[in-house]
Design a protein around this motif. Structure first.
Motif, PDB file in Angstrom:
ATOM      1  N   LEU A 180       0.810  -1.221   0.000  1.00  0.00           N
ATOM      2  CA  LEU A 180       0.000   0.000   0.000  1.00  0.00           C
ATOM      3  C   LEU A 180       0.844   1.273   0.000  1.00  0.00           C
ATOM      4  N   ASN A 181       0.572   2.153  -0.941  1.00  0.00           N
ATOM      5  CA  ASN A 181       1.055   3.527  -0.836  1.00  0.00           C
ATOM      6  C   ASN A 181      -0.155   4.400  -0.495  1.00  0.00           C
ATOM      7  N   VAL A 182      -0.181   4.852   0.752  1.00  0.00           N
ATOM      8  CA  VAL A 182      -1.348   5.568   1.260  1.00  0.00           C
ATOM      9  C   VAL A 182      -1.613   6.846   0.468  1.00  0.00           C
ATOM     10  N   HIS A 183      -0.546   7.491   0.020  1.00  0.00           N
ATOM     11  CA  HIS A 183      -0.702   8.836  -0.529  1.00  0.00           C
ATOM     12  C   HIS A 183      -1.055   8.870  -2.014  1.00  0.00           C
ATOM     13  N   THR A 184      -0.646   7.857  -2.761  1.00  0.00           N
ATOM     14  CA  THR A 184      -0.908   7.891  -4.201  1.00  0.00           C
ATOM     15  C   THR A 184      -1.670   6.667  -4.712  1.00  0.00           C
ATOM     16  N   GLY A 185      -1.633   5.563  -3.955  1.00  0.00           N
ATOM     17  CA  GLY A 185      -2.226   4.321  -4.460  1.00  0.00           C
ATOM     18  C   GLY A 185      -1.393   3.642  -5.528  1.00  0.00           C
ATOM     19  N   GLN A 186      -0.201   4.182  -5.777  1.00  0.00           N
ATOM     20  CA  GLN A 186       0.658   3.627  -6.835  1.00  0.00           C
ATOM     21  C   GLN A 186       1.635   2.596  -6.277  1.00  0.00           C
ATOM     22  N   ALA A 220      -4.113  -3.462 -16.805  1.00  0.00           N
ATOM     23  CA  ALA A 220      -4.761  -4.767 -16.979  1.00  0.00           C
ATOM     24  C   ALA A 220      -6.120  -4.610 -17.649  1.00  0.00           C
ATOM     25  N   LEU A 221      -6.924  -3.650 -17.165  1.00  0.00           N
ATOM     26  CA  LEU A 221      -8.255  -3.453 -17.746  1.00  0.00           C
ATOM     27  C   LEU A 221      -8.138  -3.018 -19.199  1.00  0.00           C
ATOM     28  N   ASN A 222      -7.207  -2.120 -19.490  1.00  0.00           N
ATOM     29  CA  ASN A 222      -7.005  -1.682 -20.869  1.00  0.00           C
ATOM     30  C   ASN A 222      -6.539  -2.819 -21.771  1.00  0.00           C
ATOM     31  N   HIS A 223      -5.756  -3.724 -21.191  1.00  0.00           N
ATOM     32  CA  HIS A 223      -5.298  -4.903 -21.943  1.00  0.00           C
ATOM     33  C   HIS A 223      -6.459  -5.861 -22.216  1.00  0.00           C
ATOM     34  N   GLY A 224      -7.527  -5.746 -21.405  1.00  0.00           N
ATOM     35  CA  GLY A 224      -8.671  -6.647 -21.573  1.00  0.00           C
ATOM     36  C   GLY A 224      -8.681  -7.787 -20.573  1.00  0.00           C
ATOM     37  N   ALA A 225      -8.019  -7.569 -19.430  1.00  0.00           N
ATOM     38  CA  ALA A 225      -8.007  -8.587 -18.375  1.00  0.00           C
ATOM     39  C   ALA A 225      -8.836  -8.107 -17.187  1.00  0.00           C
ATOM     40  N   HIS A 226      -9.423  -9.054 -16.446  1.00  0.00           N
ATOM     41  CA  HIS A 226      -9.995  -8.710 -15.150  1.00  0.00           C
ATOM     42  C   HIS A 226      -8.875  -8.311 -14.203  1.00  0.00           C
ATOM     43  N   ALA A 227      -9.160  -7.397 -13.271  1.00  0.00           N
ATOM     44  CA  ALA A 227      -8.140  -6.971 -12.315  1.00  0.00           C
ATOM     45  C   ALA A 227      -8.616  -7.269 -10.903  1.00  0.00           C
ATOM     46  N   ILE A 228      -7.814  -8.036 -10.171  1.00  0.00           N
ATOM     47  CA  ILE A 228      -8.127  -8.405  -8.789  1.00  0.00           C
ATOM     48  C   ILE A 228      -7.017  -7.861  -7.911  1.00  0.00           C
ATOM     49  N   THR A 229      -7.366  -7.100  -6.890  1.00  0.00           N
ATOM     50  CA  THR A 229      -6.316  -6.528  -6.051  1.00  0.00           C
ATOM     51  C   THR A 229      -6.576  -6.776  -4.569  1.00  0.00           C
ATOM     52  N   ALA A 230      -5.485  -6.889  -3.832  1.00  0.00           N
ATOM     53  CA  ALA A 230      -5.568  -6.971  -2.371  1.00  0.00           C
ATOM     54  C   ALA A 230      -5.100  -5.648  -1.771  1.00  0.00           C
ATOM     55  N   ASN A 231      -4.948  -4.641  -2.628  1.00  0.00           N
ATOM     56  CA  ASN A 231      -4.375  -3.351  -2.234  1.00  0.00           C
ATOM     57  C   ASN A 231      -5.487  -2.308  -2.128  1.00  0.00           C
ATOM     58  N   LYS A 232      -5.603  -1.690  -0.955  1.00  0.00           N
ATOM     59  CA  LYS A 232      -6.682  -0.718  -0.718  1.00  0.00           C
ATOM     60  C   LYS A 232      -6.444   0.623  -1.421  1.00  0.00           C
ATOM     61  N   GLY A 233      -5.171   0.897  -1.762  1.00  0.00           N
ATOM     62  CA  GLY A 233      -4.836   2.197  -2.338  1.00  0.00           C
ATOM     63  C   GLY A 233      -5.675   2.566  -3.554  1.00  0.00           C
ATOM     64  N   PRO A 234      -5.806   1.671  -4.530  1.00  0.00           N
ATOM     65  CA  PRO A 234      -6.580   2.019  -5.728  1.00  0.00           C
ATOM     66  C   PRO A 234      -8.034   2.371  -5.448  1.00  0.00           C
ATOM     67  N   ILE A 235      -8.610   1.817  -4.391  1.00  0.00           N
ATOM     68  CA  ILE A 235     -10.008   2.151  -4.092  1.00  0.00           C
ATOM     69  C   ILE A 235     -10.085   3.587  -3.597  1.00  0.00           C
ATOM     70  N   VAL A 236      -9.168   3.933  -2.712  1.00  0.00           N
ATOM     71  CA  VAL A 236      -9.206   5.275  -2.151  1.00  0.00           C
ATOM     72  C   VAL A 236      -8.838   6.322  -3.200  1.00  0.00           C
ATOM     73  N   HIS A 237      -7.906   5.979  -4.086  1.00  0.00           N
ATOM     74  CA  HIS A 237      -7.405   6.992  -5.008  1.00  0.00           C
ATOM     75  C   HIS A 237      -8.037   6.982  -6.395  1.00  0.00           C
ATOM     76  N   ALA A 238      -8.627   5.867  -6.801  1.00  0.00           N
ATOM     77  CA  ALA A 238      -9.087   5.805  -8.196  1.00  0.00           C
ATOM     78  C   ALA A 238     -10.308   4.909  -8.390  1.00  0.00           C
ATOM     79  N   TYR A 239     -11.155   4.795  -7.350  1.00  0.00           N
ATOM     80  CA  TYR A 239     -12.253   3.832  -7.447  1.00  0.00           C
ATOM     81  C   TYR A 239     -13.159   4.087  -8.645  1.00  0.00           C
ATOM     82  N   ARG A 240     -13.643   5.327  -8.766  1.00  0.00           N
ATOM     83  CA  ARG A 240     -14.635   5.578  -9.825  1.00  0.00           C
ATOM     84  C   ARG A 240     -14.040   5.385 -11.208  1.00  0.00           C
ATOM     85  N   GLU A 241     -12.812   5.873 -11.389  1.00  0.00           N
ATOM     86  CA  GLU A 241     -12.162   5.712 -12.695  1.00  0.00           C
ATOM     87  C   GLU A 241     -12.031   4.223 -13.059  1.00  0.00           C
TER      88      GLU A 241
END
Lengths: 311, 311
Positions: free
Chosen positions: B79-85, B94-115
């Motif tokens: 987890l990178n709390v400040h950027t989600g990166q 992964a999504l752009n490549h056409g794959a499902h994306a499964i994460t155990a990392n909370k950062g992307p939800i906080v920083h980029a959920y809607r996108e």
């Protein structure tokens, strides 16, 4: 029907579901149907004001389903512990007609789960029953979200009437006074056992007969014993338990009053609240608590099933 | 990967899912890919025995996804709390490549959920993250089973490290000794706040910044205060709370130590257990408890997401 009306806009906007009520059947109304839509509130009001001859009477469930051009059946007859009827026949007829079947009746699960599940699969329709245990809390759907998990046992408090009675007895009433206050005992202690059987049948995939569940009610507990137990911080609760044995498809199950130590969350489940604790291989203890369900909790379970059927 | 191997047969028999591992990336291994399949255990063993140059090195995530012909990405960076990166970039790729994306990392939800949610919908792929809160307990999927419900607030105990520390302090250790015993504090108190933000973002559909959560850790509690509170039957717990306000999209949220009365189930949540209590319109109190999760609980969350993506 009240809740269905209330959430009509949300169902359309968020789930893309529109509906009209094309049939109603009850002892009082008979078999009403109109494929162009029935004003359900009007029909219910008319019936409570004055028993009347409905506009269209039909001879039975099959004719009625056909006349109503039903896509979904909501089945809400009362429980027959010994046969599961007439709910089993209604659900079978609906699936054969090509409609999804949603029930709030536990009887069909105990008496005909595998048949109805397989029939639904063959017809590519859904057989849904999320209102049957713990009001509308999606227990069965929760397990759909736990793929490849192994359920080894569970315990919980699933009958709110007995739980209300025990709470009232703790507060000073006798069993009979408490029962009267709790209004209807339903079918006298069977409720918890039927729910236990439903959970075992669906979630452990072991069909179990009611007679195979060791069953003891709260009727023989004295008010003194109940109050002494509460004072001793080990209150009585009517506890459902199921556990896999080492044998293939072996299950032991009990429903009986037990004294619960204060360190167990079940000691805090009072009144109409309910609780279930699942033992699984991945999560050794996974519990769901429903505190003081709202008036619409059971109706909500059927509404949620309706969304599941529609999506 | 151990769990994936363990449940390989069940995934095939019960869910019709077969798989092969065609890419592995880590700091140690670099970007490995082989569309015909990699012996994952072999690769991991080789790497732990001796850092080595992997057979195929690629320049970055996009090339690697393409080379691996990935259908599903399992993202498990820290987890990178400040950027989600870099998790946000990995999932987007992964999504752009056409794959499902499964994460155990909370950062992307906080920083980029809607996108990421909208990108997944546009690509007709799944963005899944059931391992991020309460290990692998399907909290988010549970809410998928509560259609048309309104979540008004929640509270709970979601960080097991602080909970273990408090339990150890109650048993006589100082904060520093307890922290050492609990091994890693992760990122010092952020974990519970990030989980709270993730729940608010997804379940209440309100994007909230970490800075908007009032946050107080357990570091300033003295061992004496913790033990006195326990003795007084009002133990300290690190409690997460969120509540809708009357304003549109208004939320107040806190993460801080609170003294919990014995009548509240949270007072019994000790060690690595966790707890969440949801307030909804239909169910005024709906709680989930996870007691002493097994070793594979988080991995299981990703496995269950894999089944969700595949069905």
């Amino acid at each position: 029907m009240q809740l269905l009306k209330d959430r009509e806009q949300e169902l359309r906007d968020r789930h893309g579901i529109t509906f009209r009520i094309t049939g109603i059947a009850s002892r009082r109304l008979g078999w009403i149907s109109d494929p162009s839509g029935i004003d359900a509130r009007g029909a219910a009001d008319a019936s409570s004001a004055m028993p009347q001859q409905p506009a269209h009477t039909l001879s039975g469930i099959q004719d009625w389903l056909a006349a109503a051009q039903a896509d979904v059946l909501f089945e809400a007859t009362s429980l027959n512990v010994h046969t599961g009827q007439p709910a089993v026949d209604h659900i079978r007829a609906a699936l054969n007609h090509g409609a999804h079947a949603i029930t709030a009746n536990k009887g069909p699960i105990v008496h005909a789960y595998r048949e109805l599940r397989d029939l639904a699969a063959a017809k590519n329709k859904r057989f849904l029953f999320e209102s049957t245990v713990m009001d509308g809390v999606p227990i069965f759907s929760f397990f759909d979200q736990l793929p490849a998990i192994r359920l080894q046992g569970f315990h919980g408090i699933l009958n709110s009437t007995t739980n209300v009675i025990l709470t009232e007895m703790e507060n000073g009433l006798t069993f009979d006074e408490a029962r009267k206050k709790a209004q209807s005992l339903g079918i006298a202690g069977y409720d918890a056992a039927v729910k236990t059987a439903a959970l075992i049948t669906v979630l452990m995939d072991v069909p179990i007969k009611l007679e195979e569940i060791e069953r003891k009610g709260i009727r023989n507990l004295s008010a003194e014993a109940v109050r002494a137990a509460k004072k001793d911080a080990r209150p009585y609760k009517l506890i459902c338990r199921a556990k896999k044995t080492n044998e293939e498809q072996g299950i032991t199950a009990t429903v009986r009053p037990e004294q619960i130590p204060q360190t167990d969350p079940m000691s805090q489940i009072a009144g109409t609240s309910s609780y279930i604790y699942f033992e699984t291989d991945i999560f050794p203890g996974l519990a769901l608590t429903e505190e003081n369900p709202g008036l619409y909790a059971t109706a909500y379970g059927m509404l949620a099933d309706f969304v599941r059927a529609g999506t």
